[in-house]
Scaffold this active site. Structure first.
Site, PDB file in Angstrom:
ATOM      1  N   SER A  29      33.359  41.926  51.945  1.00 12.16           N
ATOM      2  CA  SER A  29      32.402  40.978  52.508  1.00 12.16           C
ATOM      3  C   SER A  29      30.990  41.460  52.173  1.00 12.16           C
ATOM      4  O   SER A  29      30.708  41.759  51.013  1.00 12.16           O
ATOM      5  CB  SER A  29      32.623  40.831  54.020  1.00 12.16           C
ATOM      6  OG  SER A  29      31.826  39.770  54.542  1.00 12.16           O
ATOM      7  N   THR A  30      30.105  41.563  53.153  1.00 10.49           N
ATOM      8  CA  THR A  30      28.712  41.924  52.894  1.00 10.49           C
ATOM      9  C   THR A  30      28.609  43.247  52.133  1.00 10.49           C
ATOM     10  O   THR A  30      29.197  44.249  52.525  1.00 10.49           O
ATOM     11  CB  THR A  30      27.942  42.047  54.223  1.00 10.49           C
ATOM     12  OG1 THR A  30      28.091  40.837  54.954  1.00 10.49           O
ATOM     13  CG2 THR A  30      26.461  42.300  53.967  1.00 10.49           C
ATOM     14  N   HIS A  89      34.216  37.358  50.507  1.00  8.30           N
ATOM     15  CA  HIS A  89      33.617  36.302  51.314  1.00  8.30           C
ATOM     16  C   HIS A  89      32.417  35.738  50.568  1.00  8.30           C
ATOM     17  O   HIS A  89      31.403  36.404  50.390  1.00  8.30           O
ATOM     18  CB  HIS A  89      33.177  36.841  52.673  1.00  8.30           C
ATOM     19  CG  HIS A  89      34.314  37.271  53.538  1.00  8.30           C
ATOM     20  ND1 HIS A  89      34.143  38.083  54.642  1.00  8.30           N
ATOM     21  CD2 HIS A  89      35.638  36.989  53.489  1.00  8.30           C
ATOM     22  CE1 HIS A  89      35.307  38.288  55.223  1.00  8.30           C
ATOM     23  NE2 HIS A  89      36.239  37.634  54.534  1.00  8.30           N
ATOM     24  N   MET A 130      31.193  43.176  57.437  1.00  7.61           N
ATOM     25  CA  MET A 130      31.098  43.032  58.887  1.00  7.61           C
ATOM     26  C   MET A 130      32.348  42.332  59.420  1.00  7.61           C
ATOM     27  O   MET A 130      32.935  41.493  58.754  1.00  7.61           O
ATOM     28  CB  MET A 130      29.854  42.195  59.234  1.00  7.61           C
ATOM     29  CG  MET A 130      29.596  42.009  60.726  1.00  7.61           C
ATOM     30  SD  MET A 130      28.838  43.464  61.452  1.00  7.61           S
ATOM     31  CE  MET A 130      27.138  43.264  60.900  1.00  7.61           C
ATOM     32  N   ASP A 136      38.038  40.891  59.456  1.00  4.01           N
ATOM     33  CA  ASP A 136      38.931  40.274  58.483  1.00  4.01           C
ATOM     34  C   ASP A 136      39.543  41.359  57.597  1.00  4.01           C
ATOM     35  O   ASP A 136      38.848  42.262  57.137  1.00  4.01           O
ATOM     36  CB  ASP A 136      38.175  39.258  57.624  1.00  4.01           C
ATOM     37  CG  ASP A 136      39.102  38.424  56.748  1.00  4.01           C
ATOM     38  OD1 ASP A 136      40.295  38.318  57.093  1.00  4.01           O
ATOM     39  OD2 ASP A 136      38.631  37.880  55.742  1.00  4.01           O
TER      40      ASP A 136
END
Length: 359
Positions: free
Chosen positions: A178-179, A205, A299, A302
């Protein structure tokens, strides 16, 4: 973070007064304090130096100095997490990735000016991305680049040559991020030797319209054939697929050395689509050969349950360590849940993937 009273402090940069006002309103309604605004890149650098915010939202196309140039200047003069605001169009994807290469930590599609039923979702995504960006450890990328390189050794005669032998037939890797993830994902795939003959699934993501360009970048920077996943297609050794933004990616068959992929609509999971959990869990249930799942920076939670499913199915699980993670959220939760076999710096993950599959 330079928070006051627990609030995230932001600077909003956009050449449109209307867009600056809209973004300010969306953020302040959710408790994010907008301490200043700027209308171009030059003013942005000066404003960030003056106010020392936790995060900057940055437009791309602006007069005097564009968003990419402003990101470079901010990272050089007063390093601050920058979240890029990109128009929701594929032609803007390449320049958005260029901004990530120059130091921006993430991006979000720019909200439209009209009030629609989608505005609550757009607002939620903007606020979540801003808060996630504000929590990014900017030194992680430097530490990532100085960790053990993932480039595989040059083949020679003897034992080293044997280390580049193919992995067992049907070896599968699922990578979730993700991030802060795009650059790490690129490094991991670049470090996977084509000779290993892996089947790779990537869940990053990322909104629709950007994942196809992300797949193109991975294709050009790795030895694998990388593309955005298509519903019903089968992939075999040496191929990698990226979950499309706006769709969940699952595996529903593993036959003759090839995985059949399916794209599902359905609700968001953990607020995201594609969801790492669904891809990992389906792989754990379906893949017949060796399976390794990898959870990178990001973050939230998931991927935690998906890692658990893979571990229970006999797969190997690897998490990126805190030292090189921009946000040690998803990996930390998976570790705390007892679902992780190895915790490694970003630069060692590719080698570990191949090692675990060959074992």
């Amino acid at each position: 973070m330079n928070t006051r009273n627990g609030e995230t402090r932001a600077v909003v940069v956009d050449d449109s007064r209307f867009m600056r006002t809209l973004i300010r309103r969306l953020l302040e309604e959710e408790g994010v304090e907008v301490v200043a605004e700027a209308a171009d890149g030059v003013a942005a650098v000066e404003t960030v130096a003056e106010h020392a915010p936790d995060v900057v939202t940055m437009d791309i196309e602006m007069p005097r100095q564009n968003g990419i140039e402003a990101v470079e200047a901010i990272m050089a003069d007063c390093p601050t997490p920058v979240l890029m605001l990109s128009a929701h169009a594929e032609e803007n994807a390449d320049v958005t990735f260029e901004a990530l290469d120059h130091g921006a930590v993430d991006f979000v599609t720019k909200p439209g000016g009209e009030v629609t039923s989608e505005m609550p979702r757009v607002k939620r995504e903007l606020v979540e991305k801003v808060r996630a960006a504000a929590a990014v450890d900017l030194d992680a990328r430097r530490r990532q680049s100085t960790s053990t390189p993932t480039t595989p050794p040059v083949a020679t005669a003897g034992p080293v040559a044997r280390s580049r032998a193919p992995c067992p037939d049907g070896s599968t890797v699922v990578v979730g991020a993700s991030t802060g993830g795009p650059n790490v994902v690129e490094d991991v795939l670049a470090g996977l030797p084509p000779e290993a003959g892996l089947r790779v699934l990537v869940v990053q993501h990322m909104p629709a319209g950007f994942t196809s360009r992300f797949a193109n970048r991975l294709d050009g920077r790795s030895g694998y054939e990388v593309a955005e996943a298509r519903d019903g297609e089968r992939i075999g050794a040496g191929q990698a697929r990226v979950a499309p933004g706006g769709s969940h990616l699952v595996v529903d068959d593993d036959r003759s050395g090839q995985l059949r992929l399916r794209l599902r609509d359905g609700d968001r999971l953990h607020g995201v689509k594609p969801a790492i959990d669904l891809t990992m869990a389906s792989a754990a249930e379906t893949v017949s050969g060796p399976l390794t799942t990898v959870l990178l920076t990001g973050m939230g939670r998931d991927g935690v349950d998906g890692m658990g499913a893979a571990k229970r199915a006999g797969g190997t699980t690897i998490a990126q360590d805190e030292h090189t993670s921009a946000i040690f959220g998803m990996p930390k939760r998976a570790i705390e849940a007892g679902h992780v076999d190895e915790v490694l710096p970003a630069g060692e993950i590719a080698t570990a993937i191949v090692t675990t599959l060959r074992q």
